[in-house]
Design an enzyme around this catalytic site. Structure first.
Site, short mmCIF file in Angstrom:
data_model
loop_
_atom_site.label_atom_id
_atom_site.label_comp_id
_atom_site.label_asym_id
_atom_site.label_seq_id
_atom_site.Cartn_x
_atom_site.Cartn_y
_atom_site.Cartn_z
N PRO A 181 0.81 -1.23 0.00
CA PRO A 181 0.00 0.00 0.00
C PRO A 181 0.84 1.27 0.00
O PRO A 181 0.34 2.33 -0.38
CB PRO A 181 -0.81 -0.11 1.30
CG PRO A 181 -0.04 -1.07 2.15
CD PRO A 181 0.65 -2.01 1.23
N GLU A 212 12.71 16.64 -7.93
CA GLU A 212 11.73 15.55 -7.94
C GLU A 212 11.16 15.51 -9.36
O GLU A 212 10.57 16.49 -9.81
CB GLU A 212 10.63 15.77 -6.90
CG GLU A 212 9.49 14.75 -6.95
CD GLU A 212 9.96 13.31 -6.86
OE1 GLU A 212 10.49 12.92 -5.82
OE2 GLU A 212 9.81 12.55 -7.86
N GLU A 252 12.14 7.35 5.89
CA GLU A 252 10.84 8.00 5.62
C GLU A 252 9.66 7.06 5.86
O GLU A 252 8.58 7.53 6.21
CB GLU A 252 10.80 8.53 4.19
CG GLU A 252 10.92 7.44 3.13
CD GLU A 252 11.08 7.99 1.70
OE1 GLU A 252 11.49 9.13 1.54
OE2 GLU A 252 10.77 7.25 0.76
C1 NOJ Z 1 10.74 10.18 -2.09
C2 NOJ Z 1 12.08 10.41 -1.49
O1 NOJ Z 1 12.64 9.22 -1.02
C3 NOJ Z 1 11.90 11.41 -0.35
O2 NOJ Z 1 13.13 11.59 0.29
C4 NOJ Z 1 11.35 12.70 -0.89
O3 NOJ Z 1 11.08 13.56 0.19
C5 NOJ Z 1 10.06 12.48 -1.67
N1 NOJ Z 1 10.21 11.43 -2.61
C6 NOJ Z 1 9.64 13.73 -2.40
O4 NOJ Z 1 10.52 14.01 -3.44
CA CA Z 2 11.90 6.83 -1.55
#
Ligand code: NOJ
Ligand code: CA
Length: 686
Positions: A198, A402, A494
């Site tokens: 998920p 990103e 994260e």
């Molecule tokens: C995934 C990345 O692993 C994370 O570090 C980042 O904050 C987010 N994408 C947004 O770019």
């Molecule tokens: Ca990631």
């Protein structure tokens, strides 16, 4: 023919008949110290294969090799051995950053020149290198008549293991490496159970029996890790597992049309690598992967520098702020950046990553393409002012790209996006590839492998260092492109903010698996372990002392102090370790370890006699003595950050103690790690 010659011929024939009824043309080489022996052969029907022994015991049983190419070119059987060549190589090279300054690259090499037995005739080579801690081999197809363009339909590389070994595996996902490892027997592997995760923005696990690499396994008295080195212009190799015969076979991530690799002669594959060692810690110490990559293509590397950084980052993950102005309050304001810079500057952290400063985030995570141009700030983020403010205080802005997986747009804008940062004096960029790739491609396909390298070489043109998230796996390319400092490519910190969180064993598994490929941007250093004021049902599953230990244990030349300044303010005594710990090392020693259970690593700071130790454990508490016999002569001041007597990753994670004492290399330290805990030690030479 003279009688003696006839006799010799008969003797030779008898030997051949008795020992090689099914295997012909056996060739053998051993590692420089003789512990690993590689034997290659051709079967009766002309299939090339190899076997490997370690300390006289078989670790890879008869395993076949080869390719299926184009419409009907079969390079797996009915081959003949035209010639072989041998060579030896021994050199010690220096790197500008890494786990050690010097790297010894010592191997014996054997090249098999093979060709098809019948017309149309094709030839190719298999090159083997045998090191003291493992082997690498690759295919090479020279330029030749009738073979210009190549489509690889199947690479048939086998690894025939001896028995139903214990493996630590993640699924052979074509889109993501962000899975927890499972420990099981080979015959129990069920990658299908990891489908439809998920919390993965993009995941595809087509084969329930395929895993990804590095695949670390425990045999009877030895450890193996199968991976690849120098993944260039080729597809990621997953491994299909036959649990009954204990045979792993390469399974390449395809293009959308099913073809695995599209290329031209002359071509060479990445190296297929098998690290073979007695103790699991030797896997961490191995340099086999970087050694199987080309020397630096960047001549002057003076501009490439390891660094510590903070980020307007974790606060978005825990929900204090957001990336987009339309969600809740955006984190990337000029004012907030200055707050971080003030803290970083005071505590000697050199960089500040800012995410969410450039327009487009309100459309992130939907299917929109062309949402980011990478260069337009939101009105509340004055990028020039933030850069100026940071520069005055010794803190560099770390840029962010990103891509949202929209690689078509990123490829088109990449040059101008890097140029934008270069013009502003920004030297580090974190990139990311969340979501489906546009144009339709799998994250781990040859097309994406080529994109990731294009980004690295382009960044080098602009003197920019990269930290890539959602990257292709690490295969040692940092040697060739040292501006490729670090990458994620695993389930990082994260996940503790928004998924079912990482268990304590996770970080005790990473050093023996993902980290064997290369540096890991895990983003350690969360001090507000439970962050209840933001999310009641999420937490980091370690003690605070273990978060400190990760700076030494999980290697990266860019290390993040991932938590918020206000959370660090409450534990400035513990933050001192993050201030002091270096990101570049003279040498590394793995002092103990068991995969997924515990590990203790000591590293000497580059250019000084100071040492730093990190020790971590899984759910189990444990204690052991660490002899300090690796220290240089003289007196050291040891500052020991350990779990408090009542610490526990869940019940009491923030209990820690800090002790100072004087030690020499005759002393030992007794470390006591809480359940889910760790210890971090700074040793300053006096
Ligand atoms: C995934 C990345 O692993 C994370 O570090 C980042 O904050 C987010 N994408 C947004 O770019
Ligand atoms: Ca990631």
């Amino acid at each position: 023919m003279k009688t003696r010659q006839i006799l010799l011929l008969i003797v030779v024939s008898v030997v051949l008949l008795s020992s090689c009824t099914t295997k012909k043309n056996s060739k053998q080489i051993s590692s420089p110290n003789g512990s690993i022996v590689l034997t290659t052969f051709l079967s009766d029907d002309g299939k090339p294969g190899y076997e490997v022994t370690f300390d006289d015991g078989v670790v890879i049983d008869s395993s076949f090799l080869g390719y299926l190419l184009n419409d009907s070119i079969n390079l797996t059987h009915q081959l003949k051995l035209d010639s072989v060549s041998n060579s030896t190589f021994n050199e010690t090279w220096e790197r500008s950053w890494g786990e050690s300054r010097k790297v010894n690259n010592h191997y014996n090499q054997l090249t098999l020149n093979l060709s098809t037995q019948t017309s149309p005739f094709y030839n190719f080579k298999i090159v083997f290198r045998v090191f003291d801690d493992g082997i690498g081999f690759r295919y090479e197809i020279p330029k030749q008549a009738g073979l210009d363009s190549i489509n690889i339909n199947k690479e048939e590389t086998q690894f025939h293991l001896v028995g139903d070994l214990t493996a630590w595996w993640i699924p052979g996902d074509w889109e993501s490496y962000e899975h927890l490892w499972t420990k099981s027997r080979l015959s129990e592997i069920d990658a299908g159970a990891k489908r439809n995760h998920p919390n993965l923005s993009c995941t595809l696990i087509p084969d329930s029996l395929a895993v990804n690499t590095p695949l670390t396994m425990e045999g009877n008295g030895y450890y193996l890790s199968i991976h690849e080195a120098e993944l260039v212009n080729y597809a990621d190799m997953t491994l299909h597992v036959d649990g009954q015969t204990h045979t792993l076979t390469s399974a390449l991530v395809p293009w959308p049309d099913g073809i695995k690799v599209k290329t031209k002669t002359p071509m060479q594959s990445p190296w297929r690598t098998i690290e073979i060692v007695k103790e699991p810690g030797e896997l961490i110490a191995s340099n086999l992967i970087v050694n199987l990559n080309e020397p630096s293509k960047i001549e002057n590397t003076d501009w490439i520098k390891p660094s510590k950084y903070m980020g307007i980052w974790w606060e978005m993950h825990i929900g204090k702020s957001s990336w987009a102005p339309t969600w809740n309050n955006p984190g990337a304001t000029t004012e907030n950046a200055k707050k971080y810079i003030d803290f970083a500057s005071k505590h000697h952290i050199d960089g500040l990553l800012v995410e969410g400063w450039n327009t487009g985030w309100e459309n992130w995570l939907d299917t929109a393409t062309q949402i980011f141009d990478f260069v337009t700030p939101y009105p509340y983020f004055d990028i020039d002012e933030v850069i100026r403010y940071g520069k005055e205080r010794g803190v560099n802005l770390i840029g962010h790209h990103e891509t949202s997986g929209d690689v078509a747009t990123y490829d088109r804008l990449m040059d101008s996006a890097y140029q934008y940062y270069e013009d502003k004096g920004v030297k580090y960029v974190k990139s990311g590839y969340v979501g489906d790739i546009t144009p339709k491609q799998y994250h781990h396909s040859q097309w994406m492998v080529n994109h990731y390298l294009r980004a690295v070489t382009k960044a080098a043109d602009h003197h920019i260092m990269l930290d890539v998230h959602e990257p292709i796996k690490a295969t040692g390319l940092r040697r060739t492109w040292p501006n490729l400092l670090s990458r994620e490519g695993l389930r990082g910190q994260e996940f503790n903010a928004w998924s079912e969180t990482n268990p304590p064993s996770h970080t005790a598994t990473i050093p023996f698996t993902r980290m064997l490929g290369g540096p890991v941007d895990f983003t350690p250093g969360i001090f507000n372990i439970k962050f209840n004021e933001y999310k009641k049902d999420k937490q980091v599953n370690t003690t605070l002392a273990k978060q400190l230990a990760l700076y030494v244990v999980i290697y990266s030349p860019v290390q993040m102090a991932a938590d918020l300044p206000e959370h660090y303010e409450k534990h400035l005594d513990a933050f001192k370790f993050i201030e002091d710990v270096p990101v570049n090392w003279e040498q590394t020693k793995v002092l103990n370890g068991a995969v997924g259970e515990y590990v203790t690593i000591a590293r000497q700071e580059r250019g000084t006699d100071n040492w730093f130790i990190g020790s971590i454990t899984n759910e189990e508490g444990r204690d052991f003595d660490v002899p300090l016999n690796f220290l240089q002569e003289g007196n050291y001041k040891a500052v020991i950050y350990s779990d408090g007597p009542d610490a526990h990753w869940d019940k009491n994670p923030v209990s820690y103690t800090i002790d100072s004492l004087n030690v020499t290399n005759k002393d030992s330290l007794h470390l006591k790690l809480a359940q889910g805990g760790g210890a971090a030690i700074a040793l300053f030479h006096q």
